[in-house]
Scaffold this active site. Structure first.
Site, PDB file in Angstrom:
ATOM      1  N   ALA A 260     -16.583 -32.902 -12.153  1.00 41.42           N
ATOM      2  CA  ALA A 260     -17.199 -34.225 -12.278  1.00 41.42           C
ATOM      3  C   ALA A 260     -16.143 -35.236 -11.896  1.00 41.42           C
ATOM      4  O   ALA A 260     -14.953 -34.938 -11.894  1.00 41.42           O
ATOM      5  CB  ALA A 260     -17.675 -34.457 -13.707  1.00 41.42           C
ATOM      6  N   LYS A 261     -16.647 -36.410 -11.593  1.00 41.05           N
ATOM      7  CA  LYS A 261     -15.727 -37.451 -11.156  1.00 41.05           C
ATOM      8  C   LYS A 261     -14.637 -37.682 -12.206  1.00 41.05           C
ATOM      9  O   LYS A 261     -13.481 -37.866 -11.896  1.00 41.05           O
ATOM     10  CB  LYS A 261     -16.502 -38.747 -10.950  1.00 41.05           C
ATOM     11  N   ARG A 262     -15.071 -37.636 -13.487  1.00 49.93           N
ATOM     12  CA  ARG A 262     -14.111 -38.002 -14.526  1.00 49.93           C
ATOM     13  C   ARG A 262     -12.971 -36.998 -14.670  1.00 49.93           C
ATOM     14  O   ARG A 262     -11.925 -37.336 -15.175  1.00 49.93           O
ATOM     15  CB  ARG A 262     -14.813 -38.238 -15.860  1.00 49.93           C
ATOM     16  N   GLY A 264     -11.574 -35.616 -12.091  1.00 44.25           N
ATOM     17  CA  GLY A 264     -10.765 -35.676 -10.884  1.00 44.25           C
ATOM     18  C   GLY A 264     -11.214 -34.806  -9.727  1.00 44.25           C
ATOM     19  O   GLY A 264     -10.414 -34.526  -8.839  1.00 44.25           O
TER      20      GLY A 264
END
Ligand code: GLU
Length: 299
Positions: A260-262, A264
């Site tokens: 996920a984006k969070r 990285g």
């Protein structure tokens, strides 16, 4: 007892869809979902559709829609027909909610997130479902005349799950990977069908749209498996056709965490900008042999 859905026979063309929400940049996990869906249709000469799930007006962005289209082109995934936007279909979702309301299957919920959290913290157990902690049912107990008098306050609409399940009777569905699944929507609790801020919810919109677009095979990540219990029930309540599902494994990072984006994971836009060949990248994902330190694993 047999459950409706057991004999979901699939005749005719395979129709799949990719249905991203334009609330951020797509990452490699989204690419897997798009590839799985695209390839499932193309393998048998079927149709692959693109639907933009932009019911969240506050978080959806036009530049993310443009990014999604560019990412799919970069991956070499062509979609069929017009792109469908959920934001253009709000009256259809409202009409379906009206039908459920007329049958006493939904109720207004005035709770704030904080109130729900407090209530759950005070109770002995806090079961979790597809939307997080299962709603404790607080507003289900408000007398209808009192609830009606409060409709000027911000409110969501929740399904009265026990009532809906009793009405629908036993249900099952078929997953190409998991096989026959007995639907257990009760475990998901009284999920929201119309958000306070959106007039619909993911569950209602996705179920109506898959039916309206003639989707025969709902291909999506296994992280949405539990949502299908709810969607199968909504199909029964709204007399919608029953597709086959294919909940594919997720792409996990080297740390075993979901990408996920969070945490990285690289965005497709980033890879694109770095000059990575999108079609070659898609082939890596297809093989499960990821280029740079990713590992494919079952969720
Ligand atoms: N819009 C959902 C998401 O981006 C996917 C919906 C679905 O495939 O059912 O997670």
């Amino acid at each position: 007892m047999t459950a409706r859905g057991d004999s979901a026979s699939q005749t005719g063309a395979v129709v799949t869809r990719f249905a991203p929400s334009p609330t951020g940049l797509l990452h490699a996990g989204h690419a897997v979902a798009a590839i799985e869906s695209h390839d499932r249709a193309r393998r048998v000469g079927g149709r692959f559709l693109l639907r933009i799930e932009d019911i969240d007006g506050a978080r959806s962005r036009a530049e993310h829609v443009a990014g999604i289209l560019a990412d799919l082109q970069w991956l070499g995934l062509a979609w069929d027909g017009e792109v469908v936007f959920q934001s253009a279909r709000m009256p259809i979702y409202a009409a379906a909610l009206d039908r459920l309301r007329a049958r006493g299957l939904v109720y207004p919920c005035f709770c704030t997130r904080a109130e729900i959290a407090r209530e759950v913290a005070a109770s002995a157990s806090a079961p979790h479902g597809v939307d997080g902690v299962v709603y404790p049912g607080t507003c289900r107990h408000i007398a209808p005349d009192i609830a009606a008098a409060r409709l000027g306050e911000p409110h969501a609409w929740r399904i009265d799950m026990a009532r809906a399940v009793a009405l629908a009777g036993p249900l099952a569905w078929h997953d190409e990977i998991a096989g026959r699944v007995v639907a257990d929507p009760l475990a998901q609790g009284d999920v929201v069908l119309a958000r306070k801020d959106a007039g619909t919810s993911y569950h209602l919109a996705v179920t109506l749209d898959d039916a309206a677009q003639g989707v025969s095979h709902v291909v999506r990540g296994v992280d949405l498996f539990a949502a299908t219990h709810v969607h199968r029930l909504l199909q029964a309540l709204l007399d919608l056709p029953v597709p086959v599902w294919r909940h594919h494994p997720l792409l996990l990072g080297p740390d075993g965490q979901r990408l996920a984006k969070r945490n990285g994971s690289p965005t497709l836009a980033g890879l694109r900008a770095a000059g990575v060949d999108g079609r070659a990248f898609a082939d890596y994902l297809r093989d499960g042999t990821l280029p740079i330190g990713f590992a494919r694993a079952n969720a």
